[in-house]
Structures are given as C-alpha cells and as structure tokens.
Design a protein around this motif. Structure first.
Motif, PDB file in Angstrom:
ATOM      1  N   PRO A  60       7.687   8.116 -12.456  1.00  0.00           N
ATOM      2  CA  PRO A  60       6.193   7.529 -11.938  1.00  0.00           C
ATOM      3  C   PRO A  60       5.425   7.323 -13.446  1.00  0.00           C
ATOM      4  N   LEU A  61       4.892   6.042 -13.502  1.00  0.00           N
ATOM      5  CA  LEU A  61       3.684   5.837 -14.655  1.00  0.00           C
ATOM      6  C   LEU A  61       2.715   5.260 -14.299  1.00  0.00           C
ATOM      7  N   ILE A  62       1.612   5.497 -14.882  1.00  0.00           N
ATOM      8  CA  ILE A  62       0.241   4.950 -14.624  1.00  0.00           C
ATOM      9  C   ILE A  62       0.149   3.624 -15.286  1.00  0.00           C
ATOM     10  N   PHE A  63      -0.518   2.610 -14.661  1.00  0.00           N
ATOM     11  CA  PHE A  63      -0.791   1.301 -15.399  1.00  0.00           C
ATOM     12  C   PHE A  63      -2.039   0.659 -14.769  1.00  0.00           C
ATOM     13  N   SER A  64      -2.550   0.008 -15.582  1.00  0.00           N
ATOM     14  CA  SER A  64      -3.799  -0.826 -15.198  1.00  0.00           C
ATOM     15  C   SER A  64      -3.369  -1.869 -13.951  1.00  0.00           C
ATOM     16  N   ILE A  65      -4.209  -2.263 -12.961  1.00  0.00           N
ATOM     17  CA  ILE A  65      -3.699  -2.878 -12.071  1.00  0.00           C
ATOM     18  C   ILE A  65      -3.316  -4.507 -12.265  1.00  0.00           C
ATOM     19  N   LYS A  66      -3.738  -4.880 -13.631  1.00  0.00           N
ATOM     20  CA  LYS A  66      -3.683  -6.142 -14.305  1.00  0.00           C
ATOM     21  C   LYS A  66      -2.078  -6.031 -14.671  1.00  0.00           C
ATOM     22  N   THR A  67      -1.464  -4.889 -14.861  1.00  0.00           N
ATOM     23  CA  THR A  67       0.044  -4.890 -15.141  1.00  0.00           C
ATOM     24  C   THR A  67       0.981  -4.759 -14.176  1.00  0.00           C
ATOM     25  N   SER A  68       0.318  -4.045 -13.017  1.00  0.00           N
ATOM     26  CA  SER A  68       1.152  -3.358 -11.752  1.00  0.00           C
ATOM     27  C   SER A  68       0.095  -3.458 -10.616  1.00  0.00           C
ATOM     28  N   PRO A  69      -0.066  -4.657 -10.025  1.00  0.00           N
ATOM     29  CA  PRO A  69      -1.062  -4.819  -8.939  1.00  0.00           C
ATOM     30  C   PRO A  69      -0.622  -3.961  -7.747  1.00  0.00           C
ATOM     31  N   PRO A  70      -1.878  -3.548  -7.133  1.00  0.00           N
ATOM     32  CA  PRO A  70      -1.342  -2.768  -5.741  1.00  0.00           C
ATOM     33  C   PRO A  70      -0.656  -3.514  -4.792  1.00  0.00           C
ATOM     34  N   LYS A  71       0.177  -2.629  -3.928  1.00  0.00           N
ATOM     35  CA  LYS A  71       0.764  -3.486  -2.784  1.00  0.00           C
ATOM     36  C   LYS A  71       0.108  -3.109  -1.369  1.00  0.00           C
ATOM     37  N   GLU A  72       0.336  -3.669  -0.567  1.00  0.00           N
ATOM     38  CA  GLU A  72      -0.056  -3.287   0.820  1.00  0.00           C
ATOM     39  C   GLU A  72       0.370  -2.020   1.413  1.00  0.00           C
ATOM     40  N   THR A  73       1.629  -1.506   0.972  1.00  0.00           N
ATOM     41  CA  THR A  73       2.067  -0.184   1.235  1.00  0.00           C
ATOM     42  C   THR A  73       1.500   0.986   0.577  1.00  0.00           C
ATOM     43  N   ASP A  74       0.761   0.679  -0.678  1.00  0.00           N
ATOM     44  CA  ASP A  74       0.333   1.829  -1.499  1.00  0.00           C
ATOM     45  C   ASP A  74      -0.648   2.810  -1.031  1.00  0.00           C
ATOM     46  N   PHE A  75      -0.620   3.803  -1.383  1.00  0.00           N
ATOM     47  CA  PHE A  75      -1.698   4.958  -0.763  1.00  0.00           C
ATOM     48  C   PHE A  75      -2.900   4.739  -1.944  1.00  0.00           C
ATOM     49  N   TYR A  76      -4.056   5.516  -1.735  1.00  0.00           N
ATOM     50  CA  TYR A  76      -5.098   5.389  -2.937  1.00  0.00           C
ATOM     51  C   TYR A  76      -5.884   6.615  -2.843  1.00  0.00           C
ATOM     52  N   MET A  77      -6.406   6.672  -3.716  1.00  0.00           N
ATOM     53  CA  MET A  77      -7.540   7.538  -4.210  1.00  0.00           C
ATOM     54  C   MET A  77      -8.853   7.206  -4.890  1.00  0.00           C
ATOM     55  N   GLU A  78      -9.908   7.632  -4.826  1.00  0.00           N
ATOM     56  CA  GLU A  78     -10.982   7.337  -5.721  1.00  0.00           C
ATOM     57  C   GLU A  78     -11.405   8.706  -6.456  1.00  0.00           C
ATOM     58  N   VAL A  79     -11.534   7.972  -8.015  1.00  0.00           N
ATOM     59  CA  VAL A  79     -11.660   8.957  -9.104  1.00  0.00           C
ATOM     60  C   VAL A  79     -12.667   8.234  -9.817  1.00  0.00           C
ATOM     61  N   GLU A  80     -13.949   8.981 -10.041  1.00  0.00           N
ATOM     62  CA  GLU A  80     -15.128   8.301 -10.996  1.00  0.00           C
ATOM     63  C   GLU A  80     -15.271   6.792 -10.639  1.00  0.00           C
ATOM     64  N   GLY A  81     -15.203   6.451  -9.513  1.00  0.00           N
ATOM     65  CA  GLY A  81     -15.615   5.187  -8.898  1.00  0.00           C
ATOM     66  C   GLY A  81     -14.480   4.308  -9.064  1.00  0.00           C
ATOM     67  N   LYS A  82     -13.494   4.636  -9.535  1.00  0.00           N
ATOM     68  CA  LYS A  82     -12.038   3.849  -9.756  1.00  0.00           C
ATOM     69  C   LYS A  82     -11.175   4.217  -8.646  1.00  0.00           C
TER      70      LYS A  82
END
Length: 82
Positions: free
Chosen positions: A32-54
């Motif tokens: 697992p690696l962390i990228f900007s969504i410009k590099t790896s856009p979110p998918k419908e199947t993703d989970f999410y969390m909010e951190v510092e407004g992001k």
C-alpha cells in the motif's frame, strides 16, 4: 463509499497536512502506497476518512488490512525528496 477510521503516525499526519490535494492509499507491487488523487484517482469501491479537511481514500483491497497509516506508505520518490 464507506467511512473508516485508521490511526495515523504523527509524521504522516504532517505529510498529509502539507499536501494540497486529497490522497489515496492504493495497492501497488510494493504494497500500500499513498498518492495524490491526481496520480491515483478514487474509485467507487474505496473507503475514506477525513483528516485535517482532506479526504484520504483507501482502496477496498487495502482497507481491511491497514491498521495504521505510516511512512512505509510513502512512495520512494517522496522519500528521496526529503
């Protein structure tokens, strides 16, 4: 998308705060690696969390496996810039 909460290493919290875009934890051949969504856009199947407004999107493959967001998730190019 389902909302999740994952512990974030303090160093990674600073990294997330420094970014101008939302981020995504994606599955790669290096794990697992962390990228900007410009590099790896979110998918419908993703989970999410909010951190510092992001939003941090987490791939459906990684979401059940991740216990924390830590510096091992930084791509090598991010580490080389430090």
């Amino acid at each position: 998308m389902k909302r999740v909460n994952v512990w974030i290493e303090p160093e990674m919290l600073e990294y997330i705060k420094s970014k101008k875009t939302d981020l995504r934890i994606a599955t790669t051949c290096e794990g697992p690696l962390i990228f900007s969504i410009k590099t790896s856009p979110p998918k419908e199947t993703d989970f999410y969390m909010e951190v510092e407004g992001k939003k941090i999107y987490i791939s459906a493959v990684q979401a059940p496996l991740i216990k924390s967001i830590d510096r091992r998730m930084l791509p090598r190019c991010a580490l080389e810039r430090r």
